[in-house]
Design an enzyme around this catalytic site. Sequence first.
Site, PDB file in Angstrom:
ATOM      1  NE  ARG A   1       0.172   1.703   3.317  1.00 12.74           N
ATOM      2  CZ  ARG A   1       1.033   2.654   3.622  1.00 12.74           C
ATOM      3  NH1 ARG A   1       2.323   2.354   3.810  1.00 12.74           N
ATOM      4  NH2 ARG A   1       0.675   3.904   3.751  1.00 12.74           N
ATOM      5  N   GLY A   2       0.229   2.400  -0.207  1.00 14.39           N
ATOM      6  CA  GLY A   2       0.979   3.645  -0.344  1.00 14.39           C
ATOM      7  C   GLY A   2       1.027   4.007  -1.816  1.00 14.39           C
ATOM      8  CB  ALA A   3      -0.157   7.000  -3.674  1.00 11.70           C
TER       9      ALA A   3
ATOM     10  NE  ARG B   1      -6.528   0.132  -2.111  1.00 13.24           N
ATOM     11  CZ  ARG B   1      -6.058   0.815  -1.064  1.00 13.24           C
ATOM     12  NH1 ARG B   1      -4.782   0.782  -0.781  1.00 13.24           N
ATOM     13  NH2 ARG B   1      -6.889   1.537  -0.318  1.00 13.24           N
TER      14      ARG B   1
ATOM     15  CD  GLN C   1      -3.330   2.484   6.715  1.00 16.31           C
ATOM     16  OE1 GLN C   1      -3.942   2.935   7.690  1.00 16.31           O
ATOM     17  NE2 GLN C   1      -3.928   2.176   5.592  1.00 16.31           N
TER      18      GLN C   1
ATOM     19  CG  ASP D   1      -3.735   7.740  -1.519  1.00 15.87           C
ATOM     20  OD1 ASP D   1      -3.791   8.288  -0.412  1.00 15.87           O
ATOM     21  OD2 ASP D   1      -3.246   6.600  -1.693  1.00 15.87           O
TER      22      ASP D   1
ATOM     23  CG  ASN E   1      -3.481  11.468   1.922  1.00 10.59           C
ATOM     24  OD1 ASN E   1      -2.866  10.574   1.341  1.00 10.59           O
ATOM     25  ND2 ASN E   1      -3.168  11.854   3.141  1.00 10.59           N
ATOM     26  CE  LYS E   2      -5.514   5.203   3.992  1.00  7.57           C
ATOM     27  NZ  LYS E   2      -6.416   4.221   3.319  1.00  7.57           N
TER      28      LYS E   2
END
Lengths: 340, 340
Positions: free
Chosen positions: B44-46, B87, B193, B234, B243-244
């Site tokens: 995970r993580g853009a 995703r 996270q 993201d 973003n998150k």
Amino acid sequence: MRTIEWRDGTVVTIDQMRLPHETVFLEMRDVAQVAEAIKTMKIRGAPLLGVAAAFALALVAYNSKAESKRKLIDELEKAAEILKETRPTAVNLLWAIDRILNGARDFSGNAEDSGAFVVEEAQKIADEDVTANRLMGKHGAELLHDGDVVLTHCNAGALATVDYGTALGVIRAAWEQGKKIKVIATETRPKLQGARLTVYELKRDGIPVTLITDNMVGYVMYKRLVSNVIVGADRIVRDAVINKIGTYTIAVLAKKHNIPFYVAAPKSTFDLVHSSTDVTIEERRPEEVTHAGSQRIAPEGVNVLNPAFDVTPLKYVTAIICEDYVLRKEDFASSKLVYK
Amino acid sequence: MRTIEWRDGTVVTIDQMRLPHETVFLEMRDVAQVAEAIKTMKIRGAPLLGVAAAFALALVAYNSKAESKRKLIDELEKAAEILKETRPTAVNLLWAIDRILNGARDFSGNAEDSGAFVVEEAQKIADEDVTANRLMGKHGAELLHDGDVVLTHCNAGALATVDYGTALGVIRAAWEQGKKIKVIATETRPKLQGARLTVYELKRDGIPVTLITDNMVGYVMYKRLVSNVIVGADRIVRDAVINKIGTYTIAVLAKKHNIPFYVAAPKSTFDLVHSSTDVTIEERRPEEVTHAGSQRIAPEGVNVLNPAFDVTPLKYVTAIICEDYVLRKEDFASSKLVYK
């Protein structure tokens, strides 16, 4: 049953740390047991803390072998010290203890009669809490309308009180009036009172509820999914509402999105001789944050902040619902409350 | 090691769902394995999603028995479809796939040479990510000063990238320059996270970090414990940073408290042909919210919202740090970004 009951020398309550997975009743027969249950949050919720403290003093009176009223008062005062040290922020606990102590001091009668007075007074406090919640429900329900989606934080429900609830009492009253409302409940880390207790109560009553994590509050407001916010309070001081950590974050977001922000709390939660800077915000164990339930989520040895409450200045509050009336923002100035 | 590595037909990465408790490496040899690891957030993580997708295409090219370049492109396009469906929100994944596909289409050479090009291009994307993060760190560190306390959300660290990180890259760079800074990390429910990954990374580097629950953000700002906010992204569209989940809540609070709100993201995160209304916000499984780790926290059958991201309009953003420069609020208008 009620969340807490007096049964001839035994105080019976639901262990709120075991909900919603198990319904376990605690039977407490002395002050130490009640104090321990409060510290570990098996008993929680500002109004309930007041009633639990009152019943703890009733246990002292019920079991006392004091030969004089003076000795009974000594025993009660000793117990009061233990109870006051359990949790520093919610004022209802202090209020109930002072009411019982002052009542016992003023009561004219011998040790036995004074003891009986204490037990009766504690039961009266419990009964009054239920009445207050019903009245708050009645007043507050006027603020809710068909189609509203009400966001609530933590648990200000039947479980936080003797019965019916403060914030959830308002929601229940509107629902019982046939208003088609829905609820969004924040999970309320670290102790998850929203996910565990509020969802449990609302599902049991058939009131539609959607659970979100605390960091979704901005999102649901941005998406216009929220009509009103209703929360309880642990202490209302001259300039602010002190309530479960996260309340201030929600209040700032509500104001930004022009969403009414209501606080429902009985008069026993008001502490108008103090301001927010006078109040100790309880800092609880780091393990509550490094764990979720019994599961460790963060690396060992990490620094943690764990304030149990935060401070919401009154300028964020649209109205305070108590058992006597709805105190609107425009009336704060004429009350002892300070709008700043 | 880097968070993700290409080792002659095997893609090796750290299983981020097992951190911080266990360091487990995943060895992936086909697209299906990479797609599954992305869906389940083991990867995970853009920026890392972009590199993982590139390496997944490299696996296709490496293992291809295609006899013509056209057949290789067909195989890559089929794999691209699978990867794009994993995703929907982070744009880096789409960006990396398109770069590889377009590059392969434009490449003049036979199937074998084109395949070698794809593998090289994927490695180049990974290397460029590290360079971009170092440059972001250099530019962004100018914004931080001795004594600053930086609040960050989710994990925009080495683990969200190939190495060094975006938001945490800026923090690392300032720390390496000798600036005495501290970090507040939000735990970032539902997948934690912040608690699991950001705390782990910062502790490993010796950078002081304090963990809070997401609903404490208002409190720490109210108490003036925060100097700056830095988050990753993201997707950056014309009018907003996506973003998150929780980022918007933090941005509103930061603005209210006059705290600078910085976004650190490489140019591969920019998607300036789209606006926020064009972007699909991924809704993930309800179990992420009803559970914390493997433990159920809410009653069975409760309704849940679980958007993985939220939308922060640019008016809340003080500056965007990318590898080329720091784009300040006053420059948004002259860029393609829309300030509204």
